[in-house]
Design an enzyme around this catalytic site. Structure first.
Site, PDB file in Angstrom:
ATOM      1  N   MET A  30       0.855  -1.194   0.000  1.00  0.00           N
ATOM      2  CA  MET A  30       0.000   0.000   0.000  1.00  0.00           C
ATOM      3  C   MET A  30       0.894   1.248   0.000  1.00  0.00           C
ATOM      4  O   MET A  30       0.430   2.346   0.308  1.00  0.00           O
ATOM      5  CB  MET A  30      -0.930  -0.006   1.209  1.00  0.00           C
ATOM      6  N   SER A  44       4.243   1.169   8.351  1.00  0.00           N
ATOM      7  CA  SER A  44       3.929   2.525   7.875  1.00  0.00           C
ATOM      8  C   SER A  44       3.173   3.287   8.959  1.00  0.00           C
ATOM      9  O   SER A  44       3.234   4.510   9.038  1.00  0.00           O
ATOM     10  CB  SER A  44       3.082   2.464   6.601  1.00  0.00           C
ATOM     11  N   HIS A  64       9.342  -3.464   3.445  1.00  0.00           N
ATOM     12  CA  HIS A  64       9.027  -3.639   2.017  1.00  0.00           C
ATOM     13  C   HIS A  64      10.302  -3.863   1.217  1.00  0.00           C
ATOM     14  O   HIS A  64      10.340  -4.696   0.311  1.00  0.00           O
ATOM     15  CB  HIS A  64       8.336  -2.382   1.461  1.00  0.00           C
ATOM     16  N   LYS A  82       4.881 -10.028   9.324  1.00  0.00           N
ATOM     17  CA  LYS A  82       4.280  -9.160  10.345  1.00  0.00           C
ATOM     18  C   LYS A  82       2.761  -9.272  10.290  1.00  0.00           C
ATOM     19  O   LYS A  82       2.104  -9.340  11.315  1.00  0.00           O
ATOM     20  CB  LYS A  82       4.722  -7.723  10.152  1.00  0.00           C
TER      21      LYS A  82
HETATM   22  O1  PAF Z   1      -0.098  -5.851   3.471  1.00  0.00           O
HETATM   23  C1  PAF Z   1      -0.514  -4.907   2.760  1.00  0.00           C
HETATM   24  O2  PAF Z   1       0.155  -3.875   2.579  1.00  0.00           O
HETATM   25  C2  PAF Z   1      -1.892  -5.005   2.111  1.00  0.00           C
HETATM   26  O3  PAF Z   1      -2.800  -5.643   2.940  1.00  0.00           O
HETATM   27  C3  PAF Z   1      -1.855  -5.670   0.728  1.00  0.00           C
HETATM   28  C4  PAF Z   1      -1.417  -7.117   0.797  1.00  0.00           C
HETATM   29  C5  PAF Z   1      -0.924  -4.891  -0.188  1.00  0.00           C
HETATM   30  C6  PAF Z   1      -3.262  -5.646   0.110  1.00  0.00           C
HETATM   31  O4  PAF Z   1      -3.730  -4.347  -0.027  1.00  0.00           O
END
Ligand code: PAF
Length: 280
Positions: free
Chosen positions: A30, A186, A37, A149
């Site tokens: 997201m 985040s 990430h 997580k």
């Molecule tokens: O973990 C996330 O950031 C969200 O739940 C995902 C998997 C991108 C789905 O919107």
């Protein structure tokens, strides 16, 4: 690096790579990318010829009183991080591109989404399953990478891929932590200085549980009370849940054996944070 908001263009590009015999890794996000990430992208980079990152704040996984509007967004910064990490394609659609008029094609599972975060966020996992299914169709990758997580999310997506016959390998990657042990998220940006200092209690409570397990404790109720007692020493912490469940079924267990998920959700001030340990 390609940045596309178009489902058609993105799908054609991924199909073209597949036609050329190239393997594709997908990291769904997201946005507002952090070290967690980055570790998923690095792993995808190592294991695939091409790497796609989706950046989409999915409205469908937020409840009416949740933080959809305030969720942090910074595409410019995210693009720079992706470029430096060797990402080949960012998929960044508008909401209207993902959910057209009269949308009603929800993906919803029973059992796994009902407990833990699903209990206090009733629409959340239906939104996650729906968007992840769409992302898997739009970017038919060989592998998709998710952080541990969000352990319940990982368990649900693994189950969904088996039950709905998606031809994609799901890779769970370790939690990345700040130096003091707080899991990267985040949402950590919402914490005031005082809250940030106290947020370390989540990891500390799980550490105490792990020490007890290493010393031979197997009683799930005792593990839960060790965690709860520790969390209750923190003035700003308000427990949402402390659970010991099977990692495969997300159902409560009495004894710590087999694949076990110890999961907690705690409000620090008004920010809800999650953390866990997975024992295999
Ligand atoms: O973990 C996330 O950031 C969200 O739940 C995902 C998997 C991108 C789905 O919107």
């Amino acid at each position: 690096m390609i940045i596309s908001g178009s489902i058609k263009e993105t799908r054609n590009q991924v199909k073209e790579w597949k036609k050329q015999g190239l393997s594709v890794g997908l990291v769904p996000t997201m946005g507002y990318l952090h070290e967690g990430h980055k570790s998923l992208i690095e792993r995808a980079r190592k294991e695939n010829d091409k790497v796609c990152v989706s950046i989409f704040v999915n409205p469908m996984q937020f409840g009416p009183n949740e933080d959809l509007d305030s969720y942090p967004r910074d595409l410019e910064r995210d693009s720079k991080i992706c470029e430096e990490a060797g990402v080949d394609l960012i998929f960044h659609p508008e909401v209207e591109e993902m959910y057209g008029p009269n949308f009603c094609g929800f993906v919803d599972m029973h059992t796994l989404p009902e407990k833990l975060c699903g209990a206090s966020r009733p629409v959340h996992f239906r939104g996650v399953q729906t968007v992840v299914s769409k992302l898997f169709h739009i970017m038919p990758a060989d592998r998709a990478y998710f952080g541990q997580k969000d352990a319940q999310q990982l368990a649900i997506i693994r189950r969904m891929v088996i039950d709905l016959d998606f031809d994609i390998e799901i890779i769970g990657c370790p939690i990345i932590r700040e130096e003091d042990g707080l899991a990267k998220s985040s949402r950590n940006t919402y914490l005031s200085a005082e809250e940030r200092a106290q947020a370390v209690i989540l990891n500390q409570s799980l550490e105490e549980a792990m020490k007890a397990i290493e010393a031979g404790e197997k009683d799930a109720a005792k593990i839960k009370s060790i965690i709860t007692d520790k969390l209750n020493t923190c003035p700003l912490a308000k427990i949402d849940y402390v659970e010991v469940v099977s990692f495969d079924t997300i159902q409560p267990i009495e004894k710590v054996e087999g694949a076990v998920l110890i999961a907690i959700a705690v409000y620090i001030g008004s920010t809800r944070l999650i953390d866990n340990r997975i024992l295999m």
